[in-house]
Write a protein that holds these residues in place. Structure first.
Motif, PDB file in Angstrom:
ATOM      1  N   GLY A 104      66.126  37.333  15.867  1.00 28.98           N
ATOM      2  CA  GLY A 104      65.802  36.093  16.586  1.00 28.98           C
ATOM      3  C   GLY A 104      64.436  35.563  16.168  1.00 28.98           C
ATOM      4  O   GLY A 104      64.264  34.365  15.947  1.00 28.98           O
ATOM      5  N   ARG A 105      63.469  36.460  16.033  1.00 28.42           N
ATOM      6  CA  ARG A 105      62.124  36.018  15.648  1.00 28.42           C
ATOM      7  C   ARG A 105      62.114  35.500  14.214  1.00 28.42           C
ATOM      8  O   ARG A 105      61.455  34.520  13.897  1.00 28.42           O
ATOM      9  N   LYS A 106      62.881  36.152  13.358  1.00 30.63           N
ATOM     10  CA  LYS A 106      62.979  35.688  11.960  1.00 30.63           C
ATOM     11  C   LYS A 106      63.591  34.279  11.926  1.00 30.63           C
ATOM     12  O   LYS A 106      63.073  33.378  11.289  1.00 30.63           O
ATOM     13  N   LEU A 111      55.745  49.083  25.015  1.00 31.34           N
ATOM     14  CA  LEU A 111      56.768  50.013  25.501  1.00 31.34           C
ATOM     15  C   LEU A 111      58.138  49.611  24.949  1.00 31.34           C
ATOM     16  O   LEU A 111      58.586  48.481  25.164  1.00 31.34           O
ATOM     17  N   GLY A 112      58.803  50.513  24.251  1.00 33.18           N
ATOM     18  CA  GLY A 112      60.076  50.148  23.620  1.00 33.18           C
ATOM     19  C   GLY A 112      59.814  49.150  22.510  1.00 33.18           C
ATOM     20  O   GLY A 112      60.402  48.073  22.455  1.00 33.18           O
ATOM     21  N   CYS A 113      58.891  49.532  21.613  1.00 31.16           N
ATOM     22  CA  CYS A 113      58.348  48.592  20.618  1.00 31.16           C
ATOM     23  C   CYS A 113      59.367  48.126  19.586  1.00 31.16           C
ATOM     24  O   CYS A 113      59.246  47.034  19.045  1.00 31.16           O
ATOM     25  N   GLY A 114      60.394  48.947  19.295  1.00 31.19           N
ATOM     26  CA  GLY A 114      61.309  48.587  18.211  1.00 31.19           C
ATOM     27  C   GLY A 114      60.515  48.327  16.941  1.00 31.19           C
ATOM     28  O   GLY A 114      59.639  49.114  16.550  1.00 31.19           O
ATOM     29  N   LEU A 115      60.763  47.179  16.321  1.00 31.30           N
ATOM     30  CA  LEU A 115      60.009  46.809  15.117  1.00 31.30           C
ATOM     31  C   LEU A 115      59.145  45.584  15.403  1.00 31.30           C
ATOM     32  O   LEU A 115      58.947  44.723  14.557  1.00 31.30           O
ATOM     33  N   GLU A 134      70.119  50.038  18.139  1.00 30.52           N
ATOM     34  CA  GLU A 134      70.573  48.826  17.462  1.00 30.52           C
ATOM     35  C   GLU A 134      70.086  47.556  18.166  1.00 30.52           C
ATOM     36  O   GLU A 134      69.995  46.498  17.551  1.00 30.52           O
ATOM     37  N   THR A 135      69.757  47.677  19.458  1.00 41.52           N
ATOM     38  CA  THR A 135      69.333  46.481  20.186  1.00 41.52           C
ATOM     39  C   THR A 135      68.039  45.895  19.645  1.00 41.52           C
ATOM     40  O   THR A 135      67.730  44.746  19.933  1.00 41.52           O
ATOM     41  N   LEU A 136      67.287  46.660  18.877  1.00 42.65           N
ATOM     42  CA  LEU A 136      66.043  46.097  18.349  1.00 42.65           C
ATOM     43  C   LEU A 136      66.329  45.005  17.322  1.00 42.65           C
ATOM     44  O   LEU A 136      65.473  44.183  17.005  1.00 42.65           O
ATOM     45  N   VAL A 162      55.292  52.715  21.635  1.00 48.33           N
ATOM     46  CA  VAL A 162      56.115  53.827  22.122  1.00 48.33           C
ATOM     47  C   VAL A 162      57.598  53.461  21.978  1.00 48.33           C
ATOM     48  O   VAL A 162      58.005  52.349  22.366  1.00 48.33           O
ATOM     49  N   ASP A 163      58.372  54.379  21.447  1.00 47.84           N
ATOM     50  CA  ASP A 163      59.835  54.188  21.401  1.00 47.84           C
ATOM     51  C   ASP A 163      60.463  55.552  21.149  1.00 47.84           C
ATOM     52  O   ASP A 163      59.765  56.567  20.968  1.00 47.84           O
ATOM     53  N   PHE A 164      61.810  55.590  21.155  1.00 47.50           N
ATOM     54  CA  PHE A 164      62.523  56.836  20.874  1.00 47.50           C
ATOM     55  C   PHE A 164      62.116  57.369  19.493  1.00 47.50           C
ATOM     56  O   PHE A 164      61.807  56.577  18.594  1.00 47.50           O
ATOM     57  N   PRO A 165      62.190  58.698  19.301  1.00 47.99           N
ATOM     58  CA  PRO A 165      61.791  59.272  18.007  1.00 47.99           C
ATOM     59  C   PRO A 165      62.514  58.650  16.798  1.00 47.99           C
ATOM     60  O   PRO A 165      61.886  58.394  15.773  1.00 47.99           O
ATOM     61  N   CYS A 202      58.706  58.996  21.906  1.00 51.25           N
ATOM     62  CA  CYS A 202      59.008  59.611  23.199  1.00 51.25           C
ATOM     63  C   CYS A 202      59.941  58.704  24.003  1.00 51.25           C
ATOM     64  O   CYS A 202      59.880  57.481  23.878  1.00 51.25           O
ATOM     65  N   ASP A 203      60.787  59.320  24.802  1.00 52.25           N
ATOM     66  CA  ASP A 203      61.560  58.553  25.779  1.00 52.25           C
ATOM     67  C   ASP A 203      60.572  58.082  26.853  1.00 52.25           C
ATOM     68  O   ASP A 203      59.788  58.896  27.367  1.00 52.25           O
ATOM     69  N   LEU A 204      60.600  56.814  27.174  1.00 50.18           N
ATOM     70  CA  LEU A 204      59.643  56.291  28.166  1.00 50.18           C
ATOM     71  C   LEU A 204      59.809  56.951  29.528  1.00 50.18           C
ATOM     72  O   LEU A 204      58.893  56.953  30.349  1.00 50.18           O
ATOM     73  N   ARG A 205      61.002  57.521  29.772  1.00 49.58           N
ATOM     74  CA  ARG A 205      61.251  58.157  31.072  1.00 49.58           C
ATOM     75  C   ARG A 205      60.679  59.567  31.149  1.00 49.58           C
ATOM     76  O   ARG A 205      60.707  60.199  32.198  1.00 49.58           O
ATOM     77  N   ALA A 236      56.592  45.440  28.023  1.00 52.35           N
ATOM     78  CA  ALA A 236      57.940  45.864  27.637  1.00 52.35           C
ATOM     79  C   ALA A 236      58.764  44.600  27.436  1.00 52.35           C
ATOM     80  O   ALA A 236      59.021  43.858  28.386  1.00 52.35           O
ATOM     81  N   ALA A 237      59.138  44.328  26.196  1.00 53.10           N
ATOM     82  CA  ALA A 237      59.882  43.104  25.871  1.00 53.10           C
ATOM     83  C   ALA A 237      61.337  43.461  25.589  1.00 53.10           C
ATOM     84  O   ALA A 237      61.640  44.127  24.602  1.00 53.10           O
ATOM     85  N   GLY A 238      62.215  43.054  26.484  1.00 55.00           N
ATOM     86  CA  GLY A 238      63.645  43.313  26.279  1.00 55.00           C
ATOM     87  C   GLY A 238      64.010  44.774  26.403  1.00 55.00           C
ATOM     88  O   GLY A 238      64.938  45.231  25.745  1.00 55.00           O
ATOM     89  N   VAL A 239      63.295  45.513  27.221  1.00 51.42           N
ATOM     90  CA  VAL A 239      63.488  46.962  27.287  1.00 51.42           C
ATOM     91  C   VAL A 239      64.098  47.418  28.617  1.00 51.42           C
ATOM     92  O   VAL A 239      65.029  48.218  28.638  1.00 51.42           O
TER      93      VAL A 239
HETATM   94  C1  LIG Z   1      65.954  45.002  22.654  1.00 51.47           C
HETATM   95  S1  LIG Z   1      64.959  46.199  21.830  1.00 51.47           S
HETATM   96  C2  LIG Z   1      63.375  45.381  21.964  1.00 51.47           C
HETATM   97  C3  LIG Z   1      62.421  45.844  20.902  1.00 51.47           C
HETATM   98  C4  LIG Z   1      61.047  45.160  20.954  1.00 51.47           C
HETATM   99  N1  LIG Z   1      60.411  45.299  22.237  1.00 51.47           N
HETATM  100  C5  LIG Z   1      61.156  43.715  20.559  1.00 51.47           C
HETATM  101  O1  LIG Z   1      60.842  42.824  21.375  1.00 51.47           O
HETATM  102  O2  LIG Z   1      61.517  43.468  19.413  1.00 51.47           O
HETATM  103  C6  LIG Z   1      64.811  47.535  22.989  1.00 51.47           C
HETATM  104  C7  LIG Z   1      63.945  48.676  22.498  1.00 51.47           C
HETATM  105  O3  LIG Z   1      63.695  49.539  23.600  1.00 51.47           O
HETATM  106  C8  LIG Z   1      63.807  50.864  23.159  1.00 51.47           C
HETATM  107  N2  LIG Z   1      64.127  51.703  24.320  1.00 51.47           N
HETATM  108  C9  LIG Z   1      65.132  51.517  25.213  1.00 51.47           C
HETATM  109  N3  LIG Z   1      65.129  52.532  26.117  1.00 51.47           N
HETATM  110  C10 LIG Z   1      64.066  53.328  25.821  1.00 51.47           C
HETATM  111  C11 LIG Z   1      63.533  54.525  26.393  1.00 51.47           C
HETATM  112  N4  LIG Z   1      64.090  55.081  27.449  1.00 51.47           N
HETATM  113  N5  LIG Z   1      62.455  55.079  25.810  1.00 51.47           N
HETATM  114  C12 LIG Z   1      61.884  54.515  24.712  1.00 51.47           C
HETATM  115  N6  LIG Z   1      62.343  53.380  24.124  1.00 51.47           N
HETATM  116  C13 LIG Z   1      63.430  52.806  24.677  1.00 51.47           C
HETATM  117  C14 LIG Z   1      64.932  50.805  22.132  1.00 51.47           C
HETATM  118  O4  LIG Z   1      64.936  51.943  21.271  1.00 51.47           O
HETATM  119  C15 LIG Z   1      64.618  49.498  21.407  1.00 51.47           C
HETATM  120  O5  LIG Z   1      63.733  49.693  20.341  1.00 51.47           O
END
Ligand SMILES: C[S@@+](CC[C@H](N)C(=O)[O-])C[C@H]1O[C@@H](n2cnc3c(N)ncnc32)[C@H](O)[C@@H]1O
Length: 277
Positions: free
Chosen positions: A21-23, A94-98, A13-15, A115-118, A139-142, A160-163
């Motif tokens: 915010g960008r919108k 990394l943690g691309c969200g949308l 949901e954090t995405l 890359v982000d969670f499935p 994939c989980d980045l870890r 990685a933006a906000g990740v």
């Molecule tokens: C605050 S959102 C930021 C999304 C995007 N970077 C942006 O700026 O709009 C955080 C993102 O990191 C991803 N994320 C957090 N932990 C992660 C992990 N361990 N592996 C992959 N993705 C992860 C979340 O699923 C979410 O899409």
């Protein structure tokens, strides 16, 4: 058109926060920032935006939108800078969200990897078609197996933006050391906030969304010291809000810029760059 559901109370949901915010920023401050994708994407999501909509004219929410936009502008600056040296590099979100920063920096030669969670990638793939030279990794980045899919023969810039706020410090460190070892000449860019800032901003934002599965946050008070993890990594950093652009743009008030200055200095909002040797 069918709408796609975003799970409540999850990291996924954090995405929503940066996307909305960008919108908002491109509606309110189009001279500073435009995002053609964010509005369209918000419309396609099955998510209750009413709480965010209600607050969108408040000063503090406007500032939150500026945070999302400035971070993306800063990271774009760093990607373009890296691509001027390595035009065919892999640009890895990394943690691309949308987020479509990779596409926004496409020079016609680079490779774009997200890359982000499935579950997030599954939503992303229904909303955002992959362009030429672009692919997603679920994939989980870890779990470092995602790194095997990155062709860095022509360079690689990771961002990685906000990740990393959702990572433990040891997890960020371990990921960084693995990247440094696998991708010499590569570069990593990410944002961070100091301990005070993490408490003040992130926690409030997350509490509002009733997110419960985030137990520990990564914070950086002093990037030069706190990120000094290897002598093979060159660390530099700039202010997140004002380190790249002065934010002098129509609609941006003196108070916005004052708070931006405080954000960079007091709460230690920072954009960090690591170059792997
Ligand atoms: C605050 S959102 C930021 C999304 C995007 N970077 C942006 O700026 O709009 C955080 C993102 O990191 C991803 N994320 C957090 N932990 C992660 C992990 N361990 N592996 C992959 N993705 C992860 C979340 O699923 C979410 O899409």
């Amino acid at each position: 058109m069918e709408k796609l559901k975003i799970e409540k109370n999850s990291v996924q949901e954090t995405l929503i926060i940066p996307l909305y915010g960008r919108k908002m920023c491109s509606e309110k401050f189009p001279e500073l920032y435009t995002d053609v994708f964010a509005e369209r994407l918000c419309e396609r999501l099955d998510y209750d935006f009413s709480e965010l909509e209600k607050k969108k004219d408040s000063f503090i929410y406007e500032f939150g939108a500026l945070e999302a936009a400035m971070r993306q502008l800063d990271i774009k600056w760093e990607i373009n800078n890296y691509l001027s040296q390595y035009p065919e590099a892999a640009v890895v979100n990394l943690g691309c969200g949308l987020d479509e920063t990779g596409k926004a920096c496409d020079n016609g030669l680079c490779k774009i990897i997200n890359v982000d969670f499935p579950d997030v990638i599954a939503i992303r793939e229904q909303l955002i078609p992959e362009s030429e030279r672009e692919f997603n990794i679920a994939c989980d980045l870890r779990d470092y197996s995602w790194m095997d899919k990155v062709d860095a023969s022509k360079g690689a810039i990771f961002f990685a933006a906000g990740v990393f706020h959702y990572f433990k410090t040891e997890e960020v460190k371990s990921l960084v050391l693995e990247l440094a070892q696998r991708f010499p000449k590569g570069c990593l860019v990410f944002d961070s906030v100091g301990k005070l800032g993490t408490r003040l901003m992130l926690k409030t934002a997350l509490k509002n969304m009733e997110i419960k599965d985030i137990d520990e946050f990564f914070y950086v008070n002093d990037p030069a010291k706190d990120l000094n993890w290897s002598d093979k990594i060159k660390v530099s950093f700039r202010g997140y809000m004002l380190g790249y652009y002065d934010m002098k743009s129509p609609g941006i008030r003196f108070l916005h810029r004052l708070l931006a200055r405080l954000g960079d200095s007091l709460t230690k909002m920072s954009i960090n760059k690591m170059i792997f040797e």
